[in-house]
Every structure is written in C-alpha cells, then in structure tokens.
Write a protein that holds these residues in place. Structure first.
Motif, PDB file in Angstrom:
ATOM      1  N   LEU A 176      41.083  28.070  33.646  1.00 44.47           N
ATOM      2  CA  LEU A 176      41.586  26.747  33.248  1.00 44.47           C
ATOM      3  C   LEU A 176      42.992  26.504  33.784  1.00 44.47           C
ATOM      4  N   LEU A 177      43.848  27.526  33.710  1.00 46.49           N
ATOM      5  CA  LEU A 177      45.218  27.351  34.208  1.00 46.49           C
ATOM      6  C   LEU A 177      45.231  27.288  35.736  1.00 46.49           C
ATOM      7  N   GLY A 178      44.373  28.080  36.344  1.00 45.89           N
ATOM      8  CA  GLY A 178      44.288  28.056  37.809  1.00 45.89           C
ATOM      9  C   GLY A 178      43.847  26.689  38.307  1.00 45.89           C
ATOM     10  N   TYR A 179      42.919  26.093  37.590  1.00 46.53           N
ATOM     11  CA  TYR A 179      42.434  24.752  37.931  1.00 46.53           C
ATOM     12  C   TYR A 179      43.599  23.754  37.941  1.00 46.53           C
ATOM     13  N   GLU A 180      44.471  23.862  36.937  1.00 41.44           N
ATOM     14  CA  GLU A 180      45.635  22.967  36.872  1.00 41.44           C
ATOM     15  C   GLU A 180      46.626  23.276  37.991  1.00 41.44           C
ATOM     16  N   ALA A 181      46.864  24.569  38.211  1.00 43.12           N
ATOM     17  CA  ALA A 181      47.890  24.961  39.188  1.00 43.12           C
ATOM     18  C   ALA A 181      47.492  24.593  40.615  1.00 43.12           C
ATOM     19  N   LEU A 182      46.189  24.501  40.854  1.00 47.06           N
ATOM     20  CA  LEU A 182      45.731  24.226  42.223  1.00 47.06           C
ATOM     21  C   LEU A 182      45.497  22.737  42.474  1.00 47.06           C
ATOM     22  N   ALA A 183      45.908  21.907  41.532  1.00 51.42           N
ATOM     23  CA  ALA A 183      45.618  20.471  41.660  1.00 51.42           C
ATOM     24  C   ALA A 183      46.259  19.859  42.899  1.00 51.42           C
ATOM     25  N   ASP A 184      47.365  20.443  43.385  1.00 48.45           N
ATOM     26  CA  ASP A 184      48.004  19.862  44.576  1.00 48.45           C
ATOM     27  C   ASP A 184      47.784  20.706  45.826  1.00 48.45           C
ATOM     28  N   ALA A 185      46.797  21.608  45.787  1.00 44.65           N
ATOM     29  CA  ALA A 185      46.465  22.352  47.019  1.00 44.65           C
ATOM     30  C   ALA A 185      45.983  21.359  48.072  1.00 44.65           C
ATOM     31  N   ARG A 186      46.270  21.683  49.326  1.00 48.80           N
ATOM     32  CA  ARG A 186      45.958  20.706  50.390  1.00 48.80           C
ATOM     33  C   ARG A 186      44.517  20.852  50.872  1.00 48.80           C
ATOM     34  N   VAL A 187      43.925  19.708  51.197  1.00 50.39           N
ATOM     35  CA  VAL A 187      42.568  19.719  51.753  1.00 50.39           C
ATOM     36  C   VAL A 187      42.590  19.005  53.107  1.00 50.39           C
ATOM     37  N   ARG A 188      41.585  19.284  53.927  1.00 47.49           N
ATOM     38  CA  ARG A 188      41.458  18.557  55.200  1.00 47.49           C
ATOM     39  C   ARG A 188      40.042  18.003  55.289  1.00 47.49           C
ATOM     40  N   PRO A 189      39.896  16.881  56.025  1.00 43.74           N
ATOM     41  CA  PRO A 189      38.564  16.275  56.143  1.00 43.74           C
ATOM     42  C   PRO A 189      37.677  17.072  57.093  1.00 43.74           C
ATOM     43  N   PHE A 190      36.388  17.138  56.793  1.00 43.63           N
ATOM     44  CA  PHE A 190      35.435  17.696  57.758  1.00 43.63           C
ATOM     45  C   PHE A 190      34.081  17.035  57.553  1.00 43.63           C
ATOM     46  N   GLU A 191      33.294  17.066  58.628  1.00 48.34           N
ATOM     47  CA  GLU A 191      32.038  16.313  58.586  1.00 48.34           C
ATOM     48  C   GLU A 191      30.891  17.169  58.083  1.00 48.34           C
ATOM     49  N   ILE A 192      30.086  16.588  57.205  1.00 48.47           N
ATOM     50  CA  ILE A 192      28.853  17.240  56.755  1.00 48.47           C
ATOM     51  C   ILE A 192      27.739  16.194  56.793  1.00 48.47           C
ATOM     52  N   GLU A 193      26.519  16.685  56.597  1.00 52.31           N
ATOM     53  CA  GLU A 193      25.403  15.729  56.467  1.00 52.31           C
ATOM     54  C   GLU A 193      24.773  15.928  55.118  1.00 52.31           C
ATOM     55  N   THR A 194      24.684  14.878  54.350  1.00 49.26           N
ATOM     56  CA  THR A 194      23.907  14.946  53.110  1.00 49.26           C
ATOM     57  C   THR A 194      22.447  14.703  53.512  1.00 49.26           C
ATOM     58  N   PRO A 195      21.480  14.865  52.628  1.00 46.91           N
ATOM     59  CA  PRO A 195      20.092  14.542  52.993  1.00 46.91           C
ATOM     60  C   PRO A 195      19.929  13.078  53.421  1.00 46.91           C
ATOM     61  N   LEU A 196      20.895  12.218  53.108  1.00 50.20           N
ATOM     62  CA  LEU A 196      20.746  10.792  53.398  1.00 50.20           C
ATOM     63  C   LEU A 196      21.554  10.294  54.583  1.00 50.20           C
ATOM     64  N   GLU A 197      22.763  10.868  54.792  1.00 54.75           N
ATOM     65  CA  GLU A 197      23.590  10.408  55.915  1.00 54.75           C
ATOM     66  C   GLU A 197      24.755  11.359  56.150  1.00 54.75           C
ATOM     67  N   PRO A 198      25.362  11.258  57.333  1.00 55.70           N
ATOM     68  CA  PRO A 198      26.576  12.047  57.570  1.00 55.70           C
ATOM     69  C   PRO A 198      27.722  11.490  56.738  1.00 55.70           C
ATOM     70  N   MET A 199      28.670  12.335  56.409  1.00 50.68           N
ATOM     71  CA  MET A 199      29.865  11.840  55.711  1.00 50.68           C
ATOM     72  C   MET A 199      31.034  12.755  56.004  1.00 50.68           C
ATOM     73  N   VAL A 200      32.233  12.257  55.724  1.00 47.06           N
ATOM     74  CA  VAL A 200      33.432  13.078  55.850  1.00 47.06           C
ATOM     75  C   VAL A 200      33.764  13.604  54.460  1.00 47.06           C
ATOM     76  N   ALA A 201      33.701  14.917  54.318  1.00 45.49           N
ATOM     77  CA  ALA A 201      34.020  15.544  53.031  1.00 45.49           C
ATOM     78  C   ALA A 201      35.365  16.263  53.160  1.00 45.49           C
ATOM     79  N   SER A 202      35.734  17.016  52.147  1.00 43.37           N
ATOM     80  CA  SER A 202      37.030  17.721  52.155  1.00 43.37           C
ATOM     81  C   SER A 202      36.801  19.216  52.049  1.00 43.37           C
ATOM     82  N   GLN A 203      37.654  19.957  52.716  1.00 38.71           N
ATOM     83  CA  GLN A 203      37.648  21.407  52.521  1.00 38.71           C
ATOM     84  C   GLN A 203      39.090  21.887  52.347  1.00 38.71           C
ATOM     85  N   LEU A 204      39.228  22.987  51.661  1.00 41.20           N
ATOM     86  CA  LEU A 204      40.552  23.511  51.372  1.00 41.20           C
ATOM     87  C   LEU A 204      41.277  23.852  52.671  1.00 41.20           C
ATOM     88  N   ALA A 205      42.502  23.354  52.788  1.00 39.83           N
ATOM     89  CA  ALA A 205      43.275  23.628  54.001  1.00 39.83           C
ATOM     90  C   ALA A 205      44.281  24.753  53.781  1.00 39.83           C
TER      91      ALA A 205
END
Ligand code: PRP
Ligand code: URA
Length: 219
Positions: free
Chosen positions: A49-78
């Motif tokens: 629970l505390l880790g969840y709060e502490a990591l709230a401002d960790a940086r993410v970067r966009p990356f492309e994935i495909e859902t079963p319905l369409e491609p999208m830009v999602a986020s991954q931890l940077a």
C-alpha cells in the motif's frame, strides 16, 4: 492516500498515509498478540500500500500495443527502480514491492543499530561502482533516530543515486527531523508518525523490534 489536512507536520517531505486499510493493518502489526507469521503477512500488505503511494510519480513512456479490437498507445514504466532493503527488517518489504514493480532491481544494504550508541553499523554492501537505477526506494519498517536511514541515503548518494524515497511503516518525529534536515530532497512515506522515542531509542507506542517480530528472534 496521503492526507495533509488530517496530519499537519513541519516536514514537507513527509507523507503519512491516512488510508483506512493502512490504519486497520497497522493495528494488527502493533499488537503483541500478532505472531510472526501474521506479522510478516501484514508487513507485506502495508508495504504494498505504501509502495503504491510512493510510486505515484514514477515516470512512464508511451508504447504501442494491440488490443483484440485495435492498436493503441499504452504506457510502460520508464524509470529503472531500485529497491534497497535495509537488513534485516527491510527484507520483509521486498516481495510486496516486487509484486508492484516486477522489473525492479534489489540492492541489499546491511546496517544494524549499535544498542549502546544507537549509531548505525554497516556490515553488508554490494552495490556496483555506479548507480544503475533512476529511482531508489529505501525499505525499512522503522525510522527511529534516523541514523540508519541517513547512513543508507548517504551510501546511495555516493553511489550516484539522484532520486531517493524512503518507505517506512512507522516513523518517529526524531527520525523524520534528522532525515529531512540532512536530506530535504528525500521524500518519506509512512503509515504512522508516532509520539517519539523512549530512552532506549524505541519508537513509542511503536511495535517493538521489527526484525525480531518478523523473524521470531525476540527474547
Ligand atoms: C532497526 C530498523 C532500522 C533501525 C531504525 O534495525 O529496522 O534499520 O533499527 O533505527 P534508527 O532510525 O535509530 O537507526 P536494527 O538495528 O534493529 O536491525 P535489524 O533489522 O537487524 O533487527
Ligand atoms: N528499531 C525497531 O525495530 N524498533 C524501534 O522501535 C526502533 C528501532
């Protein structure tokens, strides 16, 4: 969830959780009726629970994935995250943090507090020559005088760590004051800010010795 309105403190770097789940679990942790198995379980849950709060401002970067319905830009931890458990008691916080951040590196630091002087003694450190992470999370259930946390922060800064956060379950005002005076850039996340230290340097009301209670080594 940090709630600055419910707990005003003189330390801008301090985040004390006011989440009901945290408060409920903390009561179990503090009680002498709680045996080591349950104690370890609750240390793990609170760390998550505390880790969840502490990591709230960790940086993410966009990356492309495909859902079963369409491609999208999602986020991954940077950010490359480094978990730095302080032996022994910090060990119990590692698994929960790895559940949150499975790609985190774990760098152990061995520090114990001399019972007479209350000063930290370093006995294990295998950090490589230079920092390999962007964000370091120091894990230790107890922030008492602040000696161990300050020593750990100094080790990490010498290593080249630039963003450091400290995650404790229970903090004493003396420890928060010491860490924030020496290292105002280090944010502290905890589940409770207790009354203060007794003459032996234990946090009051606290939970006793966090290492002994996790590992069943209390006398
Ligand atoms: C405890 C705790 C912290 C330290 C806090 O460790 O886990 O590392 O004391 O006290 P301080 O803020 O006054 O430095 P301890 O020395 O008991 O070692 P252990 O984890 O091996 O039991
Ligand atoms: N270390 C602990 O484990 N407990 C305290 O109360 C203070 C330091």
């Amino acid at each position: 969830m940090s709630n600055p309105e419910s707990l005003a403190t003189p330390w801008p770097s301090l985040h004390v959780s006011s989440h009901p789940a945290v408060l409920h679990k903390l009561a179990i942790l503090r009680s002498t009726a709680t045996e080591p198995k349950k104690f370890r379980e609750v240390v793990r849950e609170l760390s998550w629970l505390l880790g969840y709060e502490a990591l709230a401002d960790a940086r993410v970067r966009p990356f492309e994935i495909e859902t079963p319905l369409e491609p999208m830009v999602a986020s991954q931890l940077a950010d490359r995250i480094g978990l730095v458990p302080i032996l022994r008691a910090g060990l119990g916080m590692v698994d929960a943090m790895l559940e949150l951040m499975p790609t985190a590196q774990v760098w152990h630091l061995g520090l114990f507090r001399d019972e007479r002087t209350l000063r930290p003694v370093e006995y294990y450190n295998k950090l490589p020559d230079s920092a390999t992470v962007d964000l370091s999370l120091i894990l230790d259930p107890m922030l008492a005088t602040g000696g161990s946390a300050t020593a750990a922060i100094e080790v990490l800064k010498r290593w080249g760590a630039v963003r450091i956060k400290l995650i404790n379950l229970i903090a004493a005002p003396e420890g928060v004051a010491a860490v924030s005076a020496a290292h105002p850039d280090v944010e502290i996340y905890c589940a409770a800010l207790d009354r203060g230290l007794n003459e032996k340097g234990y946090i009051m009301p606290g939970l006793g010795d966090a290492g002994d209670r996790q590992f069943g080594t209390g006398r």
